[in-house]
Design a protein around this motif. Structure first.
Motif, PDB file in Angstrom:
ATOM      1  N   THR A  23       0.878  -1.274  -0.079  1.00  0.00           N
ATOM      2  CA  THR A  23      -0.206   0.015  -0.144  1.00  0.00           C
ATOM      3  C   THR A  23       0.935   1.144   0.062  1.00  0.00           C
ATOM      4  OG1 THR A  23      -1.550  -1.148   1.277  1.00  0.00           O
ATOM      5  CG2 THR A  23      -1.845   1.104   1.110  1.00  0.00           C
ATOM      6  N   ILE A  24       1.941   1.170   0.785  1.00  0.00           N
ATOM      7  CA  ILE A  24       2.907   2.549   0.550  1.00  0.00           C
ATOM      8  C   ILE A  24       3.457   2.654  -0.390  1.00  0.00           C
ATOM      9  CG2 ILE A  24       4.881   3.420   1.899  1.00  0.00           C
ATOM     10  CD1 ILE A  24       3.893   1.879   4.716  1.00  0.00           C
ATOM     11  N   LEU A  25       3.841   1.581  -0.992  1.00  0.00           N
ATOM     12  CA  LEU A  25       4.602   1.824  -2.573  1.00  0.00           C
ATOM     13  C   LEU A  25       3.605   2.392  -3.357  1.00  0.00           C
ATOM     14  CD1 LEU A  25       7.059   1.058  -4.245  1.00  0.00           C
ATOM     15  CD2 LEU A  25       6.005  -1.217  -4.710  1.00  0.00           C
ATOM     16  N   ILE A  26       2.410   2.061  -3.419  1.00  0.00           N
ATOM     17  CA  ILE A  26       1.347   2.712  -4.444  1.00  0.00           C
ATOM     18  C   ILE A  26       1.080   3.980  -4.015  1.00  0.00           C
ATOM     19  CG2 ILE A  26      -1.143   2.546  -5.097  1.00  0.00           C
ATOM     20  CD1 ILE A  26      -0.877  -0.431  -4.528  1.00  0.00           C
ATOM     21  N   ILE A  27       1.279   4.357  -2.725  1.00  0.00           N
ATOM     22  CA  ILE A  27       0.895   5.834  -2.422  1.00  0.00           C
ATOM     23  C   ILE A  27       2.344   6.785  -2.586  1.00  0.00           C
ATOM     24  CG2 ILE A  27       0.624   7.353  -0.409  1.00  0.00           C
ATOM     25  CD1 ILE A  27      -1.055   5.072   0.940  1.00  0.00           C
ATOM     26  N   LEU A  28       3.297   5.993  -2.392  1.00  0.00           N
ATOM     27  CA  LEU A  28       4.539   6.716  -2.952  1.00  0.00           C
ATOM     28  C   LEU A  28       4.737   7.144  -4.158  1.00  0.00           C
ATOM     29  CD1 LEU A  28       7.448   4.998  -0.651  1.00  0.00           C
ATOM     30  CD2 LEU A  28       6.514   7.452  -0.553  1.00  0.00           C
ATOM     31  N   ILE A  29       4.240   6.087  -5.181  1.00  0.00           N
ATOM     32  CA  ILE A  29       4.144   6.358  -6.683  1.00  0.00           C
ATOM     33  C   ILE A  29       3.228   7.489  -6.896  1.00  0.00           C
ATOM     34  CG2 ILE A  29       3.714   5.375  -8.876  1.00  0.00           C
ATOM     35  CD1 ILE A  29       4.797   2.592  -7.576  1.00  0.00           C
ATOM     36  N   TRP A  30       2.153   7.349  -6.385  1.00  0.00           N
ATOM     37  CA  TRP A  30       1.016   8.415  -6.503  1.00  0.00           C
ATOM     38  C   TRP A  30       1.393   9.597  -6.064  1.00  0.00           C
ATOM     39  CZ3 TRP A  30      -4.071   8.521  -3.056  1.00  0.00           C
ATOM     40  CH2 TRP A  30      -4.679   9.498  -3.387  1.00  0.00           C
ATOM     41  N   ALA A  31       2.165   9.921  -5.009  1.00  0.00           N
ATOM     42  CA  ALA A  31       2.787  10.985  -4.632  1.00  0.00           C
ATOM     43  C   ALA A  31       3.709  11.794  -5.461  1.00  0.00           C
ATOM     44  CB  ALA A  31       3.136  10.791  -3.200  1.00  0.00           C
ATOM     45  N   VAL A  32       4.618  11.011  -5.939  1.00  0.00           N
ATOM     46  CA  VAL A  32       5.748  11.436  -6.743  1.00  0.00           C
ATOM     47  C   VAL A  32       5.083  11.907  -8.204  1.00  0.00           C
ATOM     48  CG1 VAL A  32       7.635  10.703  -8.193  1.00  0.00           C
ATOM     49  CG2 VAL A  32       7.555   9.797  -5.966  1.00  0.00           C
ATOM     50  N   LEU A  33       4.226  11.067  -8.721  1.00  0.00           N
ATOM     51  CA  LEU A  33       3.668  11.559  -9.998  1.00  0.00           C
ATOM     52  C   LEU A  33       2.769  12.881  -9.802  1.00  0.00           C
ATOM     53  CD1 LEU A  33       2.535   8.157 -11.217  1.00  0.00           C
ATOM     54  CD2 LEU A  33       4.379   9.263 -12.157  1.00  0.00           C
ATOM     55  N   SER A  34       2.013  12.878  -8.612  1.00  0.00           N
ATOM     56  CA  SER A  34       1.168  14.254  -8.312  1.00  0.00           C
ATOM     57  C   SER A  34       1.927  15.245  -7.969  1.00  0.00           C
ATOM     58  CB  SER A  34       0.152  13.690  -7.520  1.00  0.00           C
ATOM     59  OG  SER A  34       0.642  13.398  -6.284  1.00  0.00           O
ATOM     60  N   TYR A  35       2.714  15.152  -6.695  1.00  0.00           N
ATOM     61  CA  TYR A  35       3.574  16.432  -6.207  1.00  0.00           C
ATOM     62  C   TYR A  35       4.496  16.861  -7.213  1.00  0.00           C
ATOM     63  CZ  TYR A  35       1.435  15.445  -1.776  1.00  0.00           C
ATOM     64  OH  TYR A  35       0.564  15.166  -0.826  1.00  0.00           O
TER      65      TYR A  35
END
Length: 266
Positions: A23-35
């Motif tokens: 779950t954390i890995l998915i959130i990290l990828i999401w954060a990198v792409l969006s922020y």
């Protein structure tokens, strides 16, 4: 080489660590792409904006009403499918004649996409609650019959032979032997099909509704509210996750003996 079942088990703490890591890995990828705006905000909102919007949906936008509407529709269609499908599935599992009579129709129905029934459902029932419940019912029913049939047919023959030896008639064998032995697998089937029913209600509400989570999704898309879309997707996923955990908990308390057998077979 003989495997020891206990050696293949993953300790609960490690299991939780692995689950959280994914779950954390998915959130990290999401954060990198969006922020970092690798993907435009029009197409991908940030995690913080999404969390704020989830809070706003519950506090300011009365999303709870839509949550309860969607859950009520799912339960209505799902329970109706169980009421019809469970008896038919059991009879298919114990009688080749009934299986032959029903299976062809079920196989035919199973391969028709549920979206194909939407025009017919609207024609028959209009844009009403019955239309949405019908779509869930018709989407879940074939699988309930199929999985229940398999679970009933797979009950160990030695148990049935013992029942016959003691003079049990066909109905007593179904009631006292087949149903108790098949119920854990039927429960697992119900858990899987509840996920299907939850997906179907969103489809039904996206096409023709004025309430529910699917309706709110299509409304957000219409006005390009990307953050709302992400917030609603997460809300839908979390509700589904909670329902799934309730099914797991129910299995643990209702069929502890079956849970132990599962562990031994790993």
């Amino acid at each position: 080489m003989k495997n020891n079942g206990q050696n293949l088990e993953l300790p609960k703490r490690k299991y939780i660590v692995f689950a959280l890591s994914g779950t954390i890995l998915i959130i990290l990828i999401w954060a990198v792409l969006s922020y970092l705006k690798i993907v435009s905000p029009i197409f991908l909102s940030t995690p913080t904006e999404t969390l704020k919007n989830i809070y706003n949906l519950f506090v300011n936008n009365d999303i709870l009403k839509d949550v309860f509407v969607s859950i009520a529709r799912v339960l209505s269609g799902f329970i109706l499918a169980l009421l019809v499908g469970l008896p038919l599935g059991v009879f298919c599992g114990v009688s080749k004649k009934i299986e032959a009579f029903i299976e062809t129709n079920i196989s035919f129905l199973r391969y028709i996409p549920i979206a194909a029934f939407i025009p017919l459902a609207i024609l028959w029932f209009g844009v009403s609650e019955i239309e949405k419940i019908f779509l869930i019912f018709i989407g879940v029913l074939p699988y309930v019959i199929l999985y229940t049939s398999v679970a009933s047919a797979n009950v160990e023959k030695e148990y049935i032979e013992v029942g016959k030896t003691f003079g049990a008639n066909e109905w007593q064998i179904i009631k006292k032997i087949i149903l108790p032995r098949a119920l854990p697998n039927i429960w697992d089937m119900a858990r899987i099909e509840m996920g299907g029913a939850w997906a179907l209600v969103i489809l039904a509400e996206v096409i023709a509704a004025n309430s529910g989570l699917g309706y709110r999704l299509i409304l957000a898309q219409r006005f390009l509210h990307t953050t709302d879309i992400f917030a609603l997707i997460i809300i839908i996923g979390l509700i589904g996750f909670l329902i799934d955990q309730l099914f797991k908990l129910g299995y643990f308390y209702l069929f502890p003996w079956a849970e132990k057998l599962k562990v031994k077979r790993i």
